[in-house]
Design an enzyme around this catalytic site. Structure first.
Site, short mmCIF file in Angstrom:
data_model
loop_
_atom_site.label_atom_id
_atom_site.label_comp_id
_atom_site.label_asym_id
_atom_site.label_seq_id
_atom_site.Cartn_x
_atom_site.Cartn_y
_atom_site.Cartn_z
N SER A 15 0.82 -1.20 0.00
CA SER A 15 0.00 0.00 0.00
C SER A 15 0.86 1.26 0.00
O SER A 15 0.39 2.33 -0.39
CB SER A 15 -0.92 0.01 1.22
OG SER A 15 -0.15 0.04 2.41
N TYR A 36 -3.87 0.76 4.02
CA TYR A 36 -5.02 -0.12 3.85
C TYR A 36 -5.64 -0.56 5.17
O TYR A 36 -6.76 -1.07 5.19
CB TYR A 36 -4.59 -1.39 3.10
CG TYR A 36 -4.37 -1.25 1.62
CD1 TYR A 36 -4.41 -0.03 0.97
CD2 TYR A 36 -4.10 -2.38 0.85
CE1 TYR A 36 -4.19 0.08 -0.39
CE2 TYR A 36 -3.89 -2.29 -0.52
CZ TYR A 36 -3.93 -1.07 -1.14
OH TYR A 36 -3.71 -0.98 -2.49
N GLY A 37 -4.91 -0.42 6.27
CA GLY A 37 -5.29 -1.08 7.52
C GLY A 37 -6.65 -0.71 8.08
O GLY A 37 -7.26 -1.50 8.78
N CYS A 70 2.61 -6.73 1.86
CA CYS A 70 1.67 -5.96 2.67
C CYS A 70 0.86 -6.96 3.47
O CYS A 70 0.13 -7.77 2.88
CB CYS A 70 0.77 -5.11 1.77
SG CYS A 70 -0.58 -4.26 2.64
N ASN A 71 0.99 -6.93 4.79
CA ASN A 71 0.27 -7.89 5.62
C ASN A 71 -1.24 -7.76 5.46
O ASN A 71 -1.96 -8.75 5.44
CB ASN A 71 0.64 -7.70 7.09
CG ASN A 71 1.96 -8.33 7.44
OD1 ASN A 71 2.04 -9.46 7.88
ND2 ASN A 71 3.04 -7.58 7.23
N CYS A 73 3.33 -5.68 10.01
CA CYS A 73 3.11 -4.68 8.96
C CYS A 73 4.50 -4.30 8.48
O CYS A 73 5.38 -3.98 9.29
CB CYS A 73 2.38 -3.45 9.51
SG CYS A 73 2.30 -2.06 8.34
#
Length: 283
Positions: free
Chosen positions: A8, A39-40, A70-71, A206
């Protein structure tokens, strides 16, 4: 072909940097969706659609293999894209394509077991001897991917997630280290309070957090092991390429950096981590 690396924002550069070190002759294209970062805090459906758009852009840039660094994207979108979208896109393009993520290698590193391994359940209660803390975005924490998948493999590990809603955005914006230090210390203390003690090990769930890994080390008790996603991902990619020679990562050493945001808006934290400025192109 090239290997695509998607995040992201700039956090995925921590993984990209290790991949470049591990595969110095391979071709890489990095895409940061900075127009939509982070994004989180987004709903799951948005995360799926944004991740799909990022994969398509990297496929169009000549990548046949994309790593979701990206997690949030990997924990919320990867399985759905692999099962419901990617097969049709392969048929549509006539190309052998695949998308991998960083969550699977991280869980393998945390459990010491291959992804395919799942523990036999005998019904008796297993004592939780190993306390693992996971610092992540709210979306990754809501997915409970680390709790669910680690418990399938290691029932003696208790996983506690600590969502850090503001941290990725602060790192992306290049916040001062003293502000980052205070926020990280607050989240470490919140996790310790919830558990009743410090975790035995921790995952920085992250990729942005890897940029400030030293601040997490300072906030955690001395010697607390951190499971490093860049290293775990590089190891997993090496094994994958050995098993799948059809994915040739190229040999020209190509490096491209794309962003959906402002190409000149990279911050000093990233430059310090990378060792110099990076030149981004508009995506």
């Amino acid at each position: 072909m090239a290997i695509g690396v998607f995040d992201s924002g700039v956090g995925g550069l921590t993984v990209h940097h290790r991949l470049v070190e591990r595969f110095p002759d391979a071709d890489f294209v990095y895409l940061a969706d900075q127009a939509n970062a982070p994004y989180g805090g987004r709903p799951g459906e948005e995360i799926v659609e944004l991740t799909k758009a990022g994969c398509i852009r990297l496929f169009e840039a000549g990548c046949d293999l994309v790593v979701l660094a990206c997690n949030t994207a990997a924990s919320v979108a990867l399985r759905r894209l692999q099962q419901t979208w990617l097969p049709g896109y392969r048929r549509e393009t006539g190309r052998a394509l695949n998308v991998l993520g960083i969550v699977v290698p991280t869980i393998e590193a945390a459990t010491g077991l291959p992804w395919e391994h799942e523990a036999e359940r005998r019904g008796e209660k297993v004592e939780k001897l190993d306390i693992l803390g996971v610092f992540s975005t709210p979306a990754t924490a809501r997915s409970r991917v680390y709790e669910i998948e680690i418990d399938k493999r290691r029932q003696d590990v208790a996983v506690f997630s600590e969502p850090c809603p503001e941290l990725a955005r602060m790192i992306e914006a290049g916040a001062p280290r003293e502000e980052l230090k205070a926020v990280i210390e607050g989240h470490v203390q919140a996790l310790r309070t919830r558990i009743g003690r410090a975790p035995d090990r921790a995952i920085l769930g992250c990729t942005h957090y890897e940029i400030v890994a030293d601040l997490f080390r300072e906030a955690l008790p001395p010697g607390t092991p951190l499971i490093r996603q860049p290293e775990a991902t590089a190891d997993a990619l090496a094994r994958y390429l050995d098993r799948h020679p059809e994915f040739d990562p190229g040999r020209s050493g190509l490096r491209r950096f794309l962003t959906t945001g402002e190409p000149g808006a990279q911050n000093s934290l990233v430059e310090t981590f990378w060792g110099g400025p990076l030149s981004f192109e508009p995506a």
